[in-house]
Design an enzyme around this catalytic site. Structure first.
Site, PDB file in Angstrom:
ATOM      1  N   CYS A   2       1.387  -1.141   0.291  1.00  0.00           N
ATOM      2  CA  CYS A   2       0.127  -0.238   0.022  1.00  0.00           C
ATOM      3  C   CYS A   2       1.183   1.510   0.302  1.00  0.00           C
ATOM      4  CB  CYS A   2      -0.810   0.201   1.388  1.00  0.00           C
ATOM      5  SG  CYS A   2      -2.186  -0.890   1.510  1.00  0.00           S
ATOM      6  N   ARG A  27       4.106  -0.551  -4.983  1.00  0.00           N
ATOM      7  CA  ARG A  27       3.683  -0.786  -3.707  1.00  0.00           C
ATOM      8  C   ARG A  27       2.639  -1.760  -3.539  1.00  0.00           C
ATOM      9  NH1 ARG A  27       6.898   1.602   0.562  1.00  0.00           N
ATOM     10  NH2 ARG A  27       5.197   0.642   1.696  1.00  0.00           N
ATOM     11  N   TRP A  76      -2.970  -2.988  -1.587  1.00  0.00           N
ATOM     12  CA  TRP A  76      -2.859  -4.253  -1.871  1.00  0.00           C
ATOM     13  C   TRP A  76      -3.280  -5.033  -0.999  1.00  0.00           C
ATOM     14  CZ3 TRP A  76      -0.664  -8.544   1.149  1.00  0.00           C
ATOM     15  CH2 TRP A  76      -0.667  -9.085   0.513  1.00  0.00           C
ATOM     16  N   ASN A 102      -1.615   2.091   5.439  1.00  0.00           N
ATOM     17  CA  ASN A 102      -1.014   1.201   5.082  1.00  0.00           C
ATOM     18  C   ASN A 102      -0.221  -0.050   6.242  1.00  0.00           C
ATOM     19  OD1 ASN A 102       1.068  -0.131   3.976  1.00  0.00           O
ATOM     20  ND2 ASN A 102       2.581   1.476   4.630  1.00  0.00           N
ATOM     21  N   GLY A 103      -1.099  -0.738   6.330  1.00  0.00           N
ATOM     22  CA  GLY A 103      -0.459  -1.879   7.324  1.00  0.00           C
ATOM     23  C   GLY A 103      -1.719  -2.213   7.493  1.00  0.00           C
ATOM     24  N   GLU A 531      17.519 -17.744  -7.519  1.00  0.00           N
ATOM     25  CA  GLU A 531      17.143 -16.657  -7.340  1.00  0.00           C
ATOM     26  C   GLU A 531      16.385 -16.430  -9.125  1.00  0.00           C
ATOM     27  OE1 GLU A 531      16.275 -14.458  -6.219  1.00  0.00           O
ATOM     28  OE2 GLU A 531      16.478 -12.146  -8.266  1.00  0.00           O
ATOM     29  N   LYS A 535      12.914 -15.447 -10.159  1.00  0.00           N
ATOM     30  CA  LYS A 535      12.099 -13.881 -10.703  1.00  0.00           C
ATOM     31  C   LYS A 535      11.108 -14.947 -11.989  1.00  0.00           C
ATOM     32  CE  LYS A 535      13.497 -11.717  -9.693  1.00  0.00           C
ATOM     33  NZ  LYS A 535      13.633 -10.963  -8.637  1.00  0.00           N
ATOM     34  N   GLU A 538       7.556 -15.177 -10.452  1.00  0.00           N
ATOM     35  CA  GLU A 538       6.930 -13.721  -9.661  1.00  0.00           C
ATOM     36  C   GLU A 538       6.049 -13.761 -11.328  1.00  0.00           C
ATOM     37  OE1 GLU A 538       8.827 -11.398  -7.365  1.00  0.00           O
ATOM     38  OE2 GLU A 538      11.002 -12.091  -8.253  1.00  0.00           O
ATOM     39  N   HIS A 554      17.887 -37.592  -6.374  1.00  0.00           N
ATOM     40  CA  HIS A 554      16.450 -37.652  -5.021  1.00  0.00           C
ATOM     41  C   HIS A 554      14.577 -37.641  -5.129  1.00  0.00           C
ATOM     42  CE1 HIS A 554      20.774 -38.687  -3.374  1.00  0.00           C
ATOM     43  NE2 HIS A 554      20.889 -37.762  -4.201  1.00  0.00           N
ATOM     44  N   LYS A 655       5.924  -4.409  -3.949  1.00  0.00           N
ATOM     45  CA  LYS A 655       7.463  -4.021  -3.747  1.00  0.00           C
ATOM     46  C   LYS A 655       7.684  -4.419  -2.134  1.00  0.00           C
ATOM     47  CE  LYS A 655      11.974  -2.911  -5.725  1.00  0.00           C
ATOM     48  NZ  LYS A 655      11.560  -3.628  -6.204  1.00  0.00           N
TER      49      LYS A 655
HETATM   50  C1  F6R Z   1      11.519 -10.437  -5.677  1.00  0.00           C
HETATM   51  C2  F6R Z   1      11.592  -9.391  -4.287  1.00  0.00           C
HETATM   52  C3  F6R Z   1      11.204 -10.202  -3.191  1.00  0.00           C
HETATM   53  C4  F6R Z   1      11.877  -9.445  -2.030  1.00  0.00           C
HETATM   54  C5  F6R Z   1      11.813  -9.389  -0.265  1.00  0.00           C
HETATM   55  C6  F6R Z   1      12.265  -9.130   0.248  1.00  0.00           C
HETATM   56  O1  F6R Z   1      11.721 -10.282  -6.816  1.00  0.00           O
HETATM   57  O2  F6R Z   1      12.351  -8.116  -4.697  1.00  0.00           O
HETATM   58  O3  F6R Z   1      11.233 -11.449  -2.872  1.00  0.00           O
HETATM   59  O4  F6R Z   1      13.592  -9.621  -2.147  1.00  0.00           O
HETATM   60  O5  F6R Z   1      10.095  -9.366  -0.719  1.00  0.00           O
HETATM   61  O6  F6R Z   1      11.846  -7.693   0.213  1.00  0.00           O
HETATM   62  P1  F6R Z   1      13.719  -7.033   0.485  1.00  0.00           P
HETATM   63  O7  F6R Z   1      15.159  -6.974   0.675  1.00  0.00           O
HETATM   64  O8  F6R Z   1      13.071  -5.433   0.660  1.00  0.00           O
HETATM   65  O9  F6R Z   1      13.214  -6.945   2.509  1.00  0.00           O
END
Ligand code: F6R
Length: 660
Positions: A2, A27, A76, A102-103, A531, A535, A538, A554, A655
């Site tokens: 949010c 956000r 969100w 937000n929260g 990773e 990517k 997501e 396994h 984000k």
């Molecule tokens: C994936 C992504 C998330 C963040 C995770 C932690 O692309 O961005 O998995 O890495 O939510 O976020 P931060 O680094 O802001 O604590």
């Protein structure tokens, strides 16, 4: 999660709120809304839409929203589906108070029951709406108390933020009716909010408007971010810096449960939770508005991927002194003795940052010979981890806001550990909770999927590993010089990878219709795969899993379906285990997989085995996650676009994850 924006000043609020919400949309983006006070009467104009900010912007034009004092929100969803009714801002019964949040208000159910008993009427399923009604309740009580003190009548209570009602922290002794009492009297909005905040538990950043207070907005926060600034045109507060950059780069933060009152003339008054005024610390940020724009790229994700050579160059620059042949980490205040006493390192993080931590573990352990554990922050906080004053805790968070990582930091500090925060955001919450801060130089990252911040985290952990080895006399000056010299080649190598992406695109095209994709690698190659798989899933919603190549026999190898030619992406760059990885490729090929290999230029053997080969320049294994990750980012983006996905704002994500 949010984004909120609040503005009061001389300009039209709607345009500033919409611009701010657009810049905070990463956000949260399932619904959005604004509330603006009419310029000529004490009423609110409220416009909310399910969907993105662009849809809201059209409604704002259609409805001709005018006025210079307003709040906005991009959501969100946590409580209640994304819908117009659940979109913020939320109002009280009188319709005069509006709240953007937000929260999560954790005690909302109990508060709601009490407010319902008193006759308040709710129109959403959100936790936030209780705040609007609670402010209404407290405001009316203050107004009544002021009216009574003045012998009744249409009075104005003008007490400051420490004024009447400060002992009242419950709603059970309420005597105001829900919609009526006090509605003609004016009270101190800041004080009503201060009392309200004392009744809330959970995480929140709140922006609160009252139509009877057309020149002010009250904002507050607890565990959720809020940044404030003023400029010639007025005062602005928001969940993140991007919303402010157009107006000011001198910003202030408030601490938990502090209050700020934004005034039309640009003045901001600050109050601590007891209502005492204070002057906040201010920061000058060097992020620019251009960084918050796409700058000619089709999406932020591509822009941020392409910025990586610069990010790595900036991260590496200035760390090595040729004269003394040594690395410096001036930010680390640890004495030689404290460094020598570190017997364990614990890295805590979530998501992509956790993957950076896994790579850091490999490098720190191999160079500095200190045992490193990497923990998912959401688990760490509920375990009873073994931490003491000889443990160095590294908390990695791009945003510096992730609720679980912040709680892990608090827990580690309570146990006596020294906590280093590795973050991208100046002044973010984690920087105020850790003893030491290492800033990565990624600059503003807007695409929800982390790319350049990941590479910067890995580069910083690599340097830290080398530094710890140097300080523990495990690597000599010439060795460090050689490694640093090789690391310095990375930016050019990344430019080379980015210059021709055709092989990546060809390989990606072959996977667009796949049902599942497997990623395999060994050592740091396996972590690079974790990773890469994250990517892909997501942003393209294609199911993807990553495994250590040695593990596939396994169990995971059963997932390979010869008929579907399941794609298996193999990080097979030059390494000590290269032959083993080639054997794994043979195994998956034998079961009908379609193999896409990320390999080192000049590796002819791989071309005979794999269906597609993406070549990257040769680099020492320890630095290979930095180069090998880039084709995997582009691979994921290409598939996502081919599947019609929004790569910057993938579904269900946000984000920064400021709630548990
Ligand atoms: C994936 C992504 C998330 C963040 C995770 C932690 O692309 O961005 O998995 O890495 O939510 O976020 P931060 O680094 O802001 O604590």
């Amino acid at each position: 999660m949010c984004g909120i924006v609040a503005f009061t000043g001389t300009n039209q609020a709607a345009a500033i709120l919409l611009a701010g919400l657009t810049r905070l949309e990463h956000r949260g983006y399932d619904s959005a809304g604004i509330a603006v006070i009419y310029p000529d009467r004490p009423e609110l104009q409220l416009t909310r839409q399910a969907g993105k900010v662009a849809k809201l912007a059209k409604a704002v034009v259609r409805e001709k929203i005018v006025g210079t004092c307003g709040i906005g929100h991009t959501r969100w969803a946590t409580h209640g589906v994304p819908s117009e009714a659940n979109a913020h801002p939320h109002r009280d019964c009188s319709g005069k108070i509006a709240v953007a949040h937000n929260g999560i208000i954790e005690n909302y159910a109990r508060l709601k029951d009490e407010l319902l008993r008193q006759g308040h009427q709710f129109s959403s399923q959100t936790d936030t709406e209780v705040v609007a009604h609670l402010v209404e309740h407290n405001y009316n009580k203050l107004a009544e108390a002021a009216a009574a003190a003045n012998g009744g009548g249409d009075d104005i209570a003008t007490g400051n933020a420490t004024g009447a009602g400060s002992n009242d922290t419950g709603t059970s002794n309420a005597n105001a009716n829900a919609t009526g009492a006090g509605s003609t009297a004016r009270a101190d909005l800041a004080e009503a909010v201060r009392i309200t905040v004392s009744q809330l538990s959970g995480s929140f950043a709140l922006a609160i408007l009252h139509a009877d207070h057309p020149d002010e907005i009250v904002v507050t926060r607890n565990d959720s971010p809020l940044v404030l600034g003023c400029f010639e045109g007025g005062a602005i507060a928001a969940s993140g810096l991007p919303a402010l950059l157009e107006y000011t780069r001198d910003i202030a933060y408030i601490e938990d449960r502090d209050l700020a009152v934004l005034h039309r003339d640009g003045q901001i008054d600050y109050y601590d939770p007891a209502g005492e005024p204070f002057t906040p610390s201010t920061y000058h940020v060097d992020w620019t508005l251009e960084q918050a724009e796409k700058g000619g790229y089709p999406d932020f994700m591509l822009k941020e991927i392409c910025e990586q050579p610069r990010v790595i160059r900036d991260t590496i620059a200035g760390r090595f002194d040729e004269a003394t042949r040594s690395l410096s980490f001036d930010e680390l205040p640890l004495t030689d003795e404290e460094l020598a006493n570190i017997d364990r390192i614990v890295i805590v993080a979530c998501g992509t940052s956790y993957h950076a931590g896994l790579i850091g573990k490999d490098l720190i352990e191999s160079w500095a010979r200190i045992p490193v554990e990497v923990e998912v922050a959401s688990e760490f906080r509920y375990r009873n981890p073994i931490i003491n004053s000889n443990t160095l805790v590294i908390a990695i968070s791009q945003s510096g806001e992730t609720a679980d990582t912040l709680e892990a930091v608090r827990q580690a500090r309570r146990a006596g550990a020294h906590v280093i925060a590795l973050t991208n955001v100046l002044g973010s919450q984690i920087t105020r909770e850790a003893q030491t801060v290492l800033y990565i130089k990624a600059n503003l990252e807007i695409a929800v999927a982390a790319t350049k911040s990941f590479l910067a985290q890995v580069a910083m952990l690599t340097l830290l590993g080398l530094y710890l080895a140097q300080e523990r006399s495990l690597l000599t000056g010439p060795q460090i010089q050689e490694l640093y010299g090789e690391m310095s080649k990375l930016p050019l190598q990344l430019e080379h990878i980015l210059a021709d992406t055709s092989a990546i695109e060809r390989a990606a095209d072959s996977c667009v219709a796949a049902q599942t994709a497997l990623f395999i690698g060994r050592g740091v190659g396996a972590t690079t795969c974790y990773e890469g798989a994250l990517k892909l899933k997501e942003i393209s919603y294609l199911h993807a899993e990553a495994f250590s190549a040695g593990e596939i026999k396994h169990g995971p190898i059963a997932l390979i379906d010869a008929e579907a030619a399941t794609p298996v992406i193999v990080v097979a760059t030059q390494s000590t285990t290269h032959d083993k990885t080639l054997a794994n490729i043979e195994e998956v090929k034998a079961r009908g997989a379609s193999v896409i290999a990320v390999a080192t230029e000049g590796d002819g053997r791989i071309a005979e085995l794999a269906d597609y080969v993406i070549y990257i320049p040769p680099i020492r294994e320890c630095f290979s996650p930095i180069t090998a990750s880039v084709p995997l980012q582009l691979f994921a983006r290409h598939i996502a676009l081919a599947r019609g996905c929004d790569v910057d704002q993938p579904r269900n994500l946000a984000k920064s994850v400021t709630v548990e």
